[in-house]
Design an enzyme around this catalytic site. Structure first.
Site, PDB file in Angstrom:
ATOM      1  N   LYS A   9       0.835  -1.204   0.000  1.00  0.00           N
ATOM      2  CA  LYS A   9       0.000   0.000   0.000  1.00  0.00           C
ATOM      3  C   LYS A   9       0.874   1.262   0.000  1.00  0.00           C
ATOM      4  CE  LYS A   9      -3.965  -2.209   2.284  1.00  0.00           C
ATOM      5  NZ  LYS A   9      -4.864  -2.171   3.471  1.00  0.00           N
ATOM      6  N   TYR A  49     -12.363  -2.450  -3.494  1.00  0.00           N
ATOM      7  CA  TYR A  49     -12.881  -2.477  -2.122  1.00  0.00           C
ATOM      8  C   TYR A  49     -14.413  -2.417  -2.079  1.00  0.00           C
ATOM      9  CZ  TYR A  49      -8.350  -2.184   0.265  1.00  0.00           C
ATOM     10  OH  TYR A  49      -7.102  -2.460   0.776  1.00  0.00           O
ATOM     11  N   PHE A  57     -15.426   3.588   7.026  1.00  0.00           N
ATOM     12  CA  PHE A  57     -14.024   3.748   6.610  1.00  0.00           C
ATOM     13  C   PHE A  57     -13.833   3.681   5.096  1.00  0.00           C
ATOM     14  CE2 PHE A  57     -14.521  -0.800   7.702  1.00  0.00           C
ATOM     15  CZ  PHE A  57     -14.051  -1.417   6.546  1.00  0.00           C
ATOM     16  N   ARG A  85      -1.858 -14.457   3.838  1.00  0.00           N
ATOM     17  CA  ARG A  85      -2.621 -13.781   4.898  1.00  0.00           C
ATOM     18  C   ARG A  85      -1.972 -14.010   6.268  1.00  0.00           C
ATOM     19  NH1 ARG A  85      -6.982 -10.116   3.927  1.00  0.00           N
ATOM     20  NH2 ARG A  85      -8.001 -10.906   5.798  1.00  0.00           N
ATOM     21  N   THR A  91      -5.687  -7.414  10.417  1.00  0.00           N
ATOM     22  CA  THR A  91      -5.936  -6.093   9.819  1.00  0.00           C
ATOM     23  C   THR A  91      -5.385  -4.959  10.684  1.00  0.00           C
ATOM     24  OG1 THR A  91      -7.984  -7.035   8.936  1.00  0.00           O
ATOM     25  CG2 THR A  91      -7.768  -4.637   8.862  1.00  0.00           C
ATOM     26  N   ARG A 102       2.426  -6.842   9.236  1.00  0.00           N
ATOM     27  CA  ARG A 102       1.713  -5.708   9.830  1.00  0.00           C
ATOM     28  C   ARG A 102       2.174  -5.444  11.266  1.00  0.00           C
ATOM     29  NH1 ARG A 102      -4.189  -7.259   7.233  1.00  0.00           N
ATOM     30  NH2 ARG A 102      -4.124  -5.848   5.445  1.00  0.00           N
ATOM     31  N   ASN A 112      -1.961   0.070   7.053  1.00  0.00           N
ATOM     32  CA  ASN A 112      -1.457  -1.250   7.463  1.00  0.00           C
ATOM     33  C   ASN A 112      -0.585  -1.943   6.409  1.00  0.00           C
ATOM     34  OD1 ASN A 112      -3.539  -1.903   5.789  1.00  0.00           O
ATOM     35  ND2 ASN A 112      -4.736  -3.037   7.294  1.00  0.00           N
ATOM     36  N   HIS A 115      -1.932  -5.235   1.356  1.00  0.00           N
ATOM     37  CA  HIS A 115      -3.218  -5.882   1.104  1.00  0.00           C
ATOM     38  C   HIS A 115      -2.964  -7.301   0.608  1.00  0.00           C
ATOM     39  CE1 HIS A 115      -7.072  -7.005  -0.604  1.00  0.00           C
ATOM     40  NE2 HIS A 115      -6.394  -7.402  -1.662  1.00  0.00           N
ATOM     41  N   GLU A 126      -9.631 -10.048  -7.838  1.00  0.00           N
ATOM     42  CA  GLU A 126      -8.679  -8.946  -7.700  1.00  0.00           C
ATOM     43  C   GLU A 126      -7.569  -9.028  -8.752  1.00  0.00           C
ATOM     44  OE1 GLU A 126      -7.617  -9.246  -3.556  1.00  0.00           O
ATOM     45  OE2 GLU A 126      -9.616  -8.578  -2.909  1.00  0.00           O
TER      46      GLU A 126
END
Ligand code: RTP
Ligand code: MG
Length: 148
Positions: A9, A49, A57, A85, A91, A102, A112, A115, A126
């Site tokens: 990100k 998203y 948010f 993940r 998150t 993270r 964070n 993604h 995606e």
């Protein structure tokens, strides 16, 4: 073999963490099959998203993800979605397990670092948003038998 979509990100790019993050996945044994830097157009971010549309948010999330370039990638390997993940962590970086990306680099749920697709179905969706089929490669790593 499974594919997943990952993205460093804007905060990860700006803080100089691109190499570190890619390196973690490479060393784990996931294979890079697609990689590029881009500034995400607003419409693409809203599609990506889409599941969060209507949540408080959502607006700030789209503003943030479109504010500066990201590094997008497709990684391939055994159980790639869940492995990635796990390596990312929860998150909220303050709740993420020690040693995860993270937990190691983040402080804020809205900044964070990374993604990652949350299911094989999300991954397919995606990957289709961010990569054209011809942008994804097919090759063997030298030690294919040990790379999952
Ligand atoms: P991501 O989609 O970015 O990989 O993150 P994730 O699956 O771990 O979390 P998700 O529930 O999909 O949320 C997407 C992003 O929205 C921001 N968020 N903020 N303030 C909040 O309560 C809140 N909840 C989520 C986070 O930046 C999260 O990565
Ligand atoms: Mg998510």
């Amino acid at each position: 073999m499974e594919r997943t979509y990952l993205m460093v990100k804007p905060d990860g790019v700006q803080r100089g963490l691109v190499g570190e993050i890619i390196s973690r996945f490479e060393k784990k044994g996931l294979k890079i099959v697609g990689l590029k830097m881009l500034r995400i157009p607003r419409e693409m971010a809203e599609t990506h998203y889409g599941e969060h549309k209507g949540k408080p948010f959502f607006g700030p999330l789209v503003d943030y993800i479109t504010s500066s370039p990201v590094v997008a990638m497709v990684l391939e390997g055994k159980d790639a979605v869940s492995v990635a993940r796990e390596m990312m962590g929860a998150t909220n970086p303050l709740k993420a397990a020690p040693g995860t990306i993270r937990a190691t680099y983040g402080m804020d749920i809205g900044r964070n670092i990374i993604h990652g697709s949350d299911s094989p179905e999300s991954a397919r969706r995606e990957i289709g948003i961010f990569f054209r089929p011809e942008e994804l490669t097919d090759y063997s790593r030298a030690v294919e038998g040990w790379i999952y």
